[in-house]
Design a protein around this motif. Structure first.
Motif, short mmCIF file in Angstrom:
data_model
loop_
_atom_site.label_atom_id
_atom_site.label_comp_id
_atom_site.label_asym_id
_atom_site.label_seq_id
_atom_site.Cartn_x
_atom_site.Cartn_y
_atom_site.Cartn_z
N UNK A 82 -17.21 -3.45 -15.13
CA UNK A 82 -16.67 -2.61 -16.18
C UNK A 82 -15.83 -3.33 -17.22
N UNK A 83 -15.77 -4.65 -17.15
CA UNK A 83 -14.92 -5.40 -18.09
C UNK A 83 -15.69 -6.05 -19.24
N UNK A 84 -17.01 -5.98 -19.21
CA UNK A 84 -17.80 -6.70 -20.21
C UNK A 84 -17.58 -6.24 -21.65
N UNK A 85 -17.37 -4.94 -21.86
CA UNK A 85 -17.17 -4.42 -23.22
C UNK A 85 -15.99 -5.08 -23.93
N UNK A 86 -14.93 -5.41 -23.19
CA UNK A 86 -13.74 -5.98 -23.79
C UNK A 86 -13.72 -7.49 -23.86
N UNK A 87 -14.81 -8.12 -23.49
CA UNK A 87 -14.88 -9.60 -23.45
C UNK A 87 -15.61 -10.16 -24.65
N UNK A 88 -15.34 -11.43 -24.89
CA UNK A 88 -16.14 -12.23 -25.83
C UNK A 88 -17.11 -13.00 -24.95
N UNK A 89 -18.39 -12.96 -25.27
CA UNK A 89 -19.42 -13.58 -24.44
C UNK A 89 -20.02 -14.79 -25.14
N UNK B 226 -35.83 -18.87 -28.01
CA UNK B 226 -35.13 -17.60 -28.03
C UNK B 226 -34.94 -16.95 -26.67
N UNK B 227 -35.21 -17.68 -25.58
CA UNK B 227 -35.02 -17.14 -24.24
C UNK B 227 -33.59 -17.38 -23.78
N UNK B 228 -32.98 -16.37 -23.15
CA UNK B 228 -31.63 -16.51 -22.62
C UNK B 228 -31.67 -17.44 -21.41
N UNK B 229 -30.81 -18.49 -21.43
CA UNK B 229 -30.81 -19.47 -20.34
C UNK B 229 -29.45 -19.65 -19.69
N UNK B 230 -28.40 -19.10 -20.30
CA UNK B 230 -27.06 -19.22 -19.72
C UNK B 230 -26.09 -18.29 -20.43
N UNK B 231 -24.95 -18.05 -19.75
CA UNK B 231 -23.94 -17.18 -20.35
C UNK B 231 -22.58 -17.40 -19.69
N UNK B 232 -21.58 -16.77 -20.27
CA UNK B 232 -20.23 -16.78 -19.73
C UNK B 232 -19.41 -15.78 -20.54
N UNK B 233 -18.19 -15.51 -20.08
CA UNK B 233 -17.35 -14.55 -20.81
C UNK B 233 -15.89 -14.95 -20.76
N UNK B 234 -15.17 -14.51 -21.79
CA UNK B 234 -13.72 -14.70 -21.89
C UNK B 234 -13.08 -13.32 -21.95
N UNK B 235 -12.23 -13.01 -20.98
CA UNK B 235 -11.49 -11.76 -20.98
C UNK B 235 -10.29 -11.88 -21.91
N UNK B 236 -9.77 -10.76 -22.41
CA UNK B 236 -8.61 -10.81 -23.31
C UNK B 236 -7.40 -11.53 -22.72
N UNK B 237 -7.26 -11.52 -21.38
CA UNK B 237 -6.10 -12.17 -20.75
C UNK B 237 -6.29 -13.66 -20.52
N UNK B 238 -7.41 -14.24 -20.99
CA UNK B 238 -7.64 -15.67 -20.84
C UNK B 238 -8.41 -16.05 -19.60
N UNK B 239 -8.94 -15.10 -18.88
CA UNK B 239 -9.76 -15.41 -17.71
C UNK B 239 -11.19 -15.66 -18.16
N UNK B 240 -11.72 -16.80 -17.77
CA UNK B 240 -13.11 -17.16 -18.07
C UNK B 240 -13.91 -16.90 -16.81
#
Length: 142
Positions: A41-48, A56-70
């Motif tokens: 439920x935290x993906x909406x508030x993250x930068x991805x 154009x194929x997706x091969x990797x990902x990650x996210x940064x939460x507003x509090x600095x958690x990667x």
């Protein structure tokens, strides 16, 4: 030689299908993480960060939460050891710095600790289990 992939910062709204595809492949199918734990439920508030092949194929990902958690750093098996994870971390760290965050944190799978050491992260605390996999908290002052 240039990389055979690109990494961009995107919103969940703009990248959800591609981000989901990578995370489902890596975390849910490969590592056995239950669906209810992966979708927290935290993906909406993250930068991805999204890595795409030149096709154009997706091969990797990650996210940064507003509090600095990667978190949710994932690279498809056939793209590992090709600097995709490094590029994802670099763009997420640059975003954290641009936001003026004093530090970032990760809950690293223990097998990934050397990867995070490469960016200067240090362990904080003891190993713990998350989604059936051993993890350790790590931090980095920016």
């Amino acid at each position: 030689m240039s990389n055979p992939f690109t990494v961009s910062l995107i919103s969940w709204h703009d990248g959800e299908p591609l981000l989901c595809a990578v995370r489902e492949a890596v975390f849910m199918r490969e590592q056995g993480v239950p669906e209810e734990l992966e979708w927290d439920g935290q993906d909406e508030g993250c930068r991805h960060a999204l890595a795409l092949s030149l096709q154009g194929e997706a091969v990797g990902c990650g996210r940064l939460l507003p509090d600095g958690h990667i978190g949710r750093i994932a690279v498809l098996p056939e793209w590992r050891n090709r600097k995709v994870g490094t590029a994802i971390m670099e763009i997420l760290l640059a975003e954290a710095r641009a936001r003026g965050l004093p530090q970032v944190a990760v809950d690293a799978q223990t097998q990934a600790v050397p990867f995070y050491h490469g960016f200067g992260f240090v362990e904080r605390g003891d190993v713990f289990m998350d989604a059936g996999l051993p993890h350790i908290k790590m931090g980095l002052k920016l």
